[in-house]
Design a protein around this motif. Structure first.
Motif, PDB file in Angstrom:
ATOM      1  N   LEU B 114      20.870  -3.461  33.106  1.00  0.00           N
ATOM      2  CA  LEU B 114      19.626  -3.055  32.450  1.00  0.00           C
ATOM      3  C   LEU B 114      19.566  -1.555  32.235  1.00  0.00           C
ATOM      4  N   THR B 115      20.139  -0.765  33.140  1.00  0.00           N
ATOM      5  CA  THR B 115      20.138   0.671  32.920  1.00  0.00           C
ATOM      6  C   THR B 115      21.197   1.007  31.882  1.00  0.00           C
TER       7      THR B 115
ATOM      8  N   ILE C  73      11.727 -10.190  26.811  1.00  0.00           N
ATOM      9  CA  ILE C  73      12.812  -9.289  26.411  1.00  0.00           C
ATOM     10  C   ILE C  73      13.425  -8.629  27.638  1.00  0.00           C
ATOM     11  N   TYR C  74      12.548  -8.232  28.576  1.00  0.00           N
ATOM     12  CA  TYR C  74      12.999  -7.552  29.797  1.00  0.00           C
ATOM     13  C   TYR C  74      13.922  -8.449  30.611  1.00  0.00           C
ATOM     14  N   LEU C  75      13.634  -9.759  30.623  1.00  0.00           N
ATOM     15  CA  LEU C  75      14.454 -10.668  31.417  1.00  0.00           C
ATOM     16  C   LEU C  75      15.710 -11.112  30.693  1.00  0.00           C
ATOM     17  N   THR C  76      15.605 -11.316  29.358  1.00  0.00           N
ATOM     18  CA  THR C  76      16.752 -11.911  28.668  1.00  0.00           C
ATOM     19  C   THR C  76      17.748 -10.865  28.165  1.00  0.00           C
ATOM     20  N   SER C  77      17.282  -9.643  27.895  1.00  0.00           N
ATOM     21  CA  SER C  77      18.194  -8.666  27.284  1.00  0.00           C
ATOM     22  C   SER C  77      19.392  -8.323  28.184  1.00  0.00           C
ATOM     23  N   PRO C  78      19.203  -8.051  29.499  1.00  0.00           N
ATOM     24  CA  PRO C  78      20.383  -7.789  30.322  1.00  0.00           C
ATOM     25  C   PRO C  78      21.275  -9.011  30.468  1.00  0.00           C
TER      26      PRO C  78
END
Lengths: 96, 158, 99
Positions: B114-115, C73-78
């Motif tokens: 994520l970073t 988005i926060y959960l799926t993007s990574p």
């Protein structure tokens, strides 16, 4: 005014991503570009919903977020394994 | 406790999506929440791994920390993109994942992805394979500030 | 008034971040580095956009929906970024390494 600038910026980003998707060179580049394009489409729908005041459109953005993710994973699986029915973690054991 | 909290969350989710307040629809919403929770229980998917309820508070604090890290790392990546001679030196390194439970390891790997500037390529056993945009990214991870912040799932040591 | 300025700033920063991510997609030399530019500037860009829109809409059900979109988005993007990188690695794509 504010929304117009935001929409133009999103469209510029989308075209940059689209050019990358067309140029390639590897299939993973294309998928990464499409993933980015999907996220920007969600934002575009959200901005459009705020612009026109039709907040129902946010539901569509929400569904698009889910479909975008599942689509990327499905295409990746298809690229990686050549089919969509194989389960588990065996990667091309026989063919290598 | 976990079931009650799941049901509450699902009902709030239903309400946010529908926005109806008439009696009949609220009752229907409660009914569908009940059905969903019942099916999830039958499928055994409400457990410590899929819904880490016992970590709620520490996860919340951890996410605040993560936001700060994302901001800093984003600024770094923007600088690298815009510098005239694309200032990158990509690295692939193996890092130890010192967390004890599977859940914490996955949280750690996910935070690294994520970073901006670092992506986890592989997580197997206690090893993480990380691709980074620069030496600095790897050095930051090796100092282990982020690894220390990851909430530890003490009840489920693997 | 202050809220208007804040949401204006958020939207503009988000737009700028999106365009910079798009430029990075073209300036970086190989797939893995492009993934950094594309996959990961996405999260903050989306966060800024949705925050800006949320400030504009105010306290309503719609802003909760924006929060939900952000959470997805926060959960799926990574996850998507990781599976892309992992698939590329298993597929045998060698990263360009610098000094």
């Amino acid at each position: 005014m504010m929304y117009a600038v935001a929409i133009v910026a999103i469209i510029i980003t989308i075209s940059l991503a689209l050019v990358r998707a067309l140029l390639g060179p590897t299939v993973y580049d294309r998928i990464a570009a499409m993933n980015m394009l999907g996220t920007k489409t969600i934002l575009l729908i959200a901005v459009f919903a705020a612009l026109t005041g039709r907040h129902d459109l946010l539901d569509i953005a929400l569904v698009y977020a889910l479909i975008n993710f599942i689509g990327v994973i499905a295409v990746l699986k298809l690229v990686e394994q050549g089919n969509l029915y194989t389960a588990g973690e065996k990667h091309n054991e026989g063919s290598e | 406790m976990r079931i009650v909290s799941t049901a509450t969350l699902i009902f709030i989710f239903w309400f946010v999506l529908s926005g109806h307040t008439s009696n009949l629809l609220i009752i229907l919403g409660i009914a569908s929440t009940g059905l969903t929770v019942y099916l999830s229980r039958r499928m055994n998917i409400i457990d410590a791994e899929s819904y880490p309820f016992h970590l709620s508070f520490s996860l919340f604090r951890y996410n605040l920390y993560l936001f700060k890290e994302i901001l800093i790392a984003n600024i770094d990546v923007i600088k690298r993109i815009l510098s005239p001679s694309v200032a990158i030196s990509p690295q692939v390194t193996e890092l130890p994942a010192s967390q004890h439970s599977d859940l914490s390891k996955v949280i750690y790997a996910n935070s690294i992805t994520l970073t901006p500037g670092t992506v986890t390529l592989e997580l197997s056993g206690g090893k993480l394979k990380v691709h980074a945009l620069s030496h600095e990214g790897i050095e930051d991870l090796e100092q282990g500030n982020m690894a220390k912040q990851v909430p530890e799932d003490k009840d489920h040591i693997s | 008034m202050l809220v208007d300025i804040l949401s204006w700033v958020c939207l503009m920063l988000g737009s700028l971040l999106g365009i910079i991510g798009g430029i990075g997609l073209h300036r970086f030399p190989d797939f893995y580095t492009r993934l950094h530019a594309a996959g990961t500037t996405d999260t903050l860009c989306a966060a800024l956009f949705l925050l800006g829109l949320g400030l504009q809409i105010g306290v309503a059900l719609a802003s909760l929906k924006l929060l939900l979109i952000f959470l997805f988005i926060y959960l799926t993007s990574p996850t998507a970024s990781h599976s892309l990188a992992n698939a590329a690695m298993i597929g045998g794509l060698k990263p360009v390494l610098g000094k």
